[in-house]
Design an enzyme around this catalytic site. Structure first.
Site, short mmCIF file in Angstrom:
data_model
loop_
_atom_site.label_atom_id
_atom_site.label_comp_id
_atom_site.label_asym_id
_atom_site.label_seq_id
_atom_site.Cartn_x
_atom_site.Cartn_y
_atom_site.Cartn_z
N GLY A 101 -12.91 -5.93 8.42
CA GLY A 101 -13.10 -7.29 7.83
C GLY A 101 -12.02 -8.42 7.59
O GLY A 101 -12.18 -9.53 8.16
N ASP A 102 -10.94 -7.86 7.52
CA ASP A 102 -9.55 -8.93 7.52
C ASP A 102 -9.32 -9.35 8.93
O ASP A 102 -9.09 -10.31 9.07
CB ASP A 102 -8.30 -8.17 6.78
CG ASP A 102 -8.67 -7.79 5.57
OD1 ASP A 102 -9.40 -8.61 4.67
OD2 ASP A 102 -7.94 -6.80 4.85
N ASN A 129 -19.81 -8.63 3.92
CA ASN A 129 -20.20 -7.56 4.34
C ASN A 129 -21.38 -7.20 3.67
O ASN A 129 -21.83 -8.06 3.05
CB ASN A 129 -18.91 -6.38 4.52
CG ASN A 129 -18.84 -6.00 3.09
OD1 ASN A 129 -19.72 -6.28 2.18
ND2 ASN A 129 -17.64 -4.86 2.93
N GLY A 163 -5.89 -11.02 1.78
CA GLY A 163 -5.33 -12.40 2.27
C GLY A 163 -4.16 -12.20 3.20
O GLY A 163 -3.94 -12.65 4.06
N GLY A 215 -21.72 -5.38 14.44
CA GLY A 215 -21.13 -6.75 14.90
C GLY A 215 -21.25 -7.45 13.59
O GLY A 215 -21.15 -7.41 12.55
N ASP A 266 1.00 -1.21 0.02
CA ASP A 266 -0.10 -0.04 -0.02
C ASP A 266 0.78 1.41 -0.10
O ASP A 266 1.57 1.49 1.04
CB ASP A 266 -0.85 0.00 1.10
CG ASP A 266 -1.82 -0.94 1.15
OD1 ASP A 266 -2.40 -1.30 0.13
OD2 ASP A 266 -2.71 -1.20 2.08
N ASN A 311 -3.58 -9.40 4.94
CA ASN A 311 -3.92 -8.90 6.41
C ASN A 311 -4.46 -9.93 6.90
O ASN A 311 -4.30 -9.93 8.38
CB ASN A 311 -4.95 -7.78 5.78
CG ASN A 311 -4.22 -6.79 5.30
OD1 ASN A 311 -3.01 -6.41 5.50
ND2 ASN A 311 -4.97 -5.72 4.73
#
Ligand code: ADP
Ligand code: NA
Length: 305
Positions: free
Chosen positions: A253-254, A185, A42, A226, A14, A44
């Site tokens: 999310g990771d 999500n 992946g 949550g 990044d 992360n």
């Protein structure tokens, strides 16, 4: 289940550029601050799972360059075992992230580079490792045919399989029955099912639609609300942790998926595993960064105690 956690995905470097505003087409402007850090869902997730106490092996395709060095250093630091395919003459992937300081708005280009070229045959070279997995996790930043081959081998070897369908994409029907858990999500769940997700009742409807597609369980992450786990036997909603202390949700999310994988690999029940995932994600949103914000096991245990 016994055996390591095997994660298939991508690493990208990044590169983040902060300036007063985003440049216009054809324009060059001076920025204030540049940072270089590890990224890719992946990678992360692997860092999150290793820091949470998992025995993690990460399968990805890399070039042989400075960004590949950053990947190896990141994994060594977190305790992730690399299971990489390293290729000559292709660049390791990178994301170019422009951030407008004042508003926090951003514009991003992700080039998966070498990681984007992973094929089912590459996955076949990792068959022994995948067959040993207790838990197998993949996402959709690399080509779906490679993800699907990983899921097939893992399923065949008896692993619990998790598909984090991110970034959002339409998927072949055949992929769903290969998944013990699908973890979208809200927007990903909507794309997969056509059900707009905005609250618990709509999340439930989207989850039911995923069950109809043949997944073992639908596990929807709902940001600050949550996560909702829906199986054919019932449902469990786990509220978010630490929502009052949120700083930056990049990589939430990771963190969740990495934590959830660790909990399953330790034999926790569905509800406890979702709580564990929410705890890891909740801690990660209390600080800046994605990989850099993944909590250590002691912090997770303290939050859950
Ligand atoms: P993604 O980052 O993939 O969009 P979500 O936004 O659904 O995923 O977040 C994943 C998990 O991270 C949630 O289930 C929750 O546990 C945690 N989380 C996300 N946003 C917050 C928040 N604002 N406060 C606390 N926890 C959060
Ligand atoms: Na974070």
């Amino acid at each position: 289940m016994t055996g390591p956690i095997v994660i298939l995905g991508i690493f990208v470097a990044d590169t983040t550029y902060r300036a007063d505003r985003l440049p216009k087409i054809g324009e060059t402007i001076l920025g204030h601050r540049f940072t270089l850090g590890p990224g890719g869902k992946g990678s992360n997730q692997s860092v999150a799972a290793a820091r949470a106490g998992g025995d993690v092996h990460f399968i990805a395709r890399l070039g042989r360059d400075t960004f590949a060095d950053l990947a190896f250093a990141t994994w060594a630091d977190a305790g992730v075992h690399p299971a990489v395919i390293q290729v000559e003459r292709e660049a390791t992937g990178a994301a170019c992230i422009f951030v407008e300081e004042e508003t926090g708005d951003n514009a991003i280009i992700v080039c998966p580079g070498a990681a984007g070229g992973i094929t089912p045959s590459d996955i076949d070279t990792k068959t022994d490792l995948i067959r040993r997995a207790g838990v197998f996790v993949t996402q959709l930043e690399q080509p779906v045919d490679a993800a699907m081959r990983g899921l097939e081998i893992a399923r065949d070897g008896g692993a619990v399989t998790i598909l984090n369908p991110a970034p959002a994409a339409t998927l072949p029907d055949a992929i769903f029955p290969l998944c013990d858990f699908v973890t979208p999500n809200e927007s990903e769940a909507e794309l997969l099912t056509g059900v707009p997700v905005s609250d618990l009742p709509s999340a439930r409807r989207a989850a039911e639609a995923l069950l109809e597609k043949g997944v073992g369980a639908a596990l929807l992450t709902l940001g600050g609300n949550g996560a909702l786990l829906v199986t054919r036997d019932g449902e469990i909603h786990v509220p978010a942790f630490l929502a009052e202390r949120v700083v930056e949700t990049t990589g939430a999310g990771d963190a969740f998926n990495g934590g959830f994988a660790v909990a399953l690999s330790e034999g926790m029940s569905g509800e406890d595993a979702v709580r564990f995932g929410c705890a890891v994600a909740g801690l990660s949103v209390t600080r800046a960064g994605a990989a850099a914000s993944m909590p250590a096991r002691a912090e997770i245990d303290a939050l859950l105690a």
